[in-house]
Design a protein around this motif. Structure first.
Motif, short mmCIF file in Angstrom:
data_model
loop_
_atom_site.label_atom_id
_atom_site.label_comp_id
_atom_site.label_asym_id
_atom_site.label_seq_id
_atom_site.Cartn_x
_atom_site.Cartn_y
_atom_site.Cartn_z
N HIS A 1 -82.01 -44.35 -123.64
CA HIS A 1 -82.38 -43.16 -123.83
C HIS A 1 -82.25 -42.74 -125.37
N CYS B 1 -84.68 -36.26 -125.31
CA CYS B 1 -84.61 -37.76 -125.06
C CYS B 1 -86.00 -38.25 -125.66
N GLU C 1 -87.07 -41.53 -126.01
CA GLU C 1 -87.31 -42.85 -125.42
C GLU C 1 -87.72 -42.75 -123.94
N TYR C 2 -88.91 -43.37 -123.56
CA TYR C 2 -89.24 -43.14 -122.16
C TYR C 2 -88.15 -43.84 -121.20
N CYS C 3 -87.51 -42.85 -120.34
CA CYS C 3 -86.54 -43.58 -119.40
C CYS C 3 -86.56 -43.41 -117.87
N HIS D 1 -88.09 -38.14 -117.45
CA HIS D 1 -87.75 -38.34 -118.84
C HIS D 1 -88.00 -37.13 -119.69
N MET E 1 -85.42 -34.41 -119.76
CA MET E 1 -83.97 -34.86 -120.44
C MET E 1 -83.87 -34.00 -121.61
CU1 CUA Z 1 -83.53 -40.31 -121.30
CU2 CUA Z 1 -85.74 -40.31 -122.03
#
Ligand code: CUA
Length: 344
Positions: A171, A206, A208-210, A214, A217
């Motif tokens: 993240h 967030c 960063e692709y998670c 995502h 988030m």
């Molecule tokens: Cu946590 Cu994107």
């Protein structure tokens, strides 16, 4: 902000925001200047030096040392300005002031869990008073996943490659108004700090692709006038502070049976070591920081302190990321040996 406003840039709401923007403007300006210069010259030269007759031949170009030196020296000067300017701001952003208020952050799919040192917990929201710098100690708790459908009697134990892929969920904690962004990784701590300059409600993303959610988030950072902050604090039921929770865990997990100040202790006394180098069994040394404490709880015998035997059992699976943060908060407050007398 309730009404729609169009802005090319997010608000500047931290001490580093203006500096970050100025470097960005400079990069943008340099890029625009050379793009226009080169594109313009191409157009001018196309017309000016076009072939005028069918049998026209170009004249040889005479090399000019002065010209060569100029187009080597000027770009060198420009990139050096960019380097030293950018590096100085980067260095500022890497070193939190000593009086920054610490806050623990645990990212998980798909929310931000934050805890103040006084104990207040928040999810996807962070309330902080104006006039103080804040330092975030961050990690991610996403662990190995296992695909299980009881009705089908199948349980998919992920292959190593897939497991790595899922376990390495990252993240990234991003507050555009503060111009700060920091990756949050499972298995280690990252740090970030900021000093807000005006009260307000700021987006938290967030970055960063998670995974699937995502984009959900997200949250807000609330920067409040000190009085409003006191009111907010009073209205939140404070749970135990991480330090107090850590002290209880230290006792309930029986850490103190080995980590105590008696001369026959089977483990090293953990007080007063923060930031110092600890000699290891078999040579070498390690810096006593949050990452080392975390590793020692989960994989105790990876780096055993010199003078002790690798006897400690692992606590992996018995403590959550938040409990590890609590243990670290407690250990950080333990006195050095020979310092103020500790109860245990
Ligand atoms: Cu946590 Cu994107």
């Amino acid at each position: 902000m309730s009404r729609f406003t169009f802005a090319l840039f997010p608000e500047q709401a931290s001490t580093v925001a203006a500096g970050v923007d100025h470097v960005f403007y400079f990069l943008l300006g340099i890029s625009a200047f050379f793009t226009l210069l080169i594109a313009g010259l191409i157009a001018v030269f196309m017309v000016r030096f076009r072939r005028r007759s069918a049998d026209g031949v170009g004249i040889p170009v005479r090399p000019s040392l002065a010209l060569e030196a100029a187009w080597t020296g000027i770009p060198l000067g420009i990139v050096m300005i960019i380097f030293f300017w950018g590096a100085s701001i980067f260095a500022t952003m890497q070193h939190p002031p000593a009086d920054a208020v610490p806050i623990n952050v645990v990212g998980k799919q798909w929310m931000w869990k934050l805890q103040h040192m006084e104990g207040q917990r928040e999810i996807n929201e962070l309330h902080i008073p104006l006039g103080r710098a804040v330092r975030l100690k961050m990690t991610s708790e996403d662990v190995i996943h296992s695909f299980y459908v009881p009705a089908f009697r199948v349980k998919h134990v992920l292959l190593h490659a897939e497991r790595r892929h899922i376990k390495d969920v990252i993240h990234s904690f991003y507050v555009p108004a503060f111009r700060v962004k920091q990756d949050v990784l499972p298995g280690r701590y990252t740090q970030m700090w900021f000093h807000p300059t005006k009260p307000g409600k700021y987006h938290l993303f967030c970055a960063e692709y998670c995974g699937t959610k995502h984009s959900q988030m997200i949250g807000h950072v609330f920067v409040m006038e000190p009085l409003d902050y006191q009111k907010w604090l009073a209205g939140v039921s404070a749970s135990e502070s991480p330090r107090d929770a850590g002290e209880k865990l230290f006792a309930s997990l029986r850490c103190d049976t080995c980590h105590n100040t008696t001369s026959t202790a089977r483990g090293p006394w953990l007080g007063g070591l923060g930031g110092s180098d600890v000699p290891l069994l078999g040579g070498g040394k390690v810096k006593f920081d949050a990452d080392y404490v975390r590793e020692s709880i989960l994989a105790p015998n990876a780096k055993t302190v010199a003078g002790f035997q690798p006897l400690m059992p692992t606590y992996a699976g018995q403590v959550s990321e938040e409990q590890i943060l609590a243990l670290i908060a407690y250990i950080e407050t333990l006195p050095a040996p020979g310092g103020p007398k500790e109860a245990k």
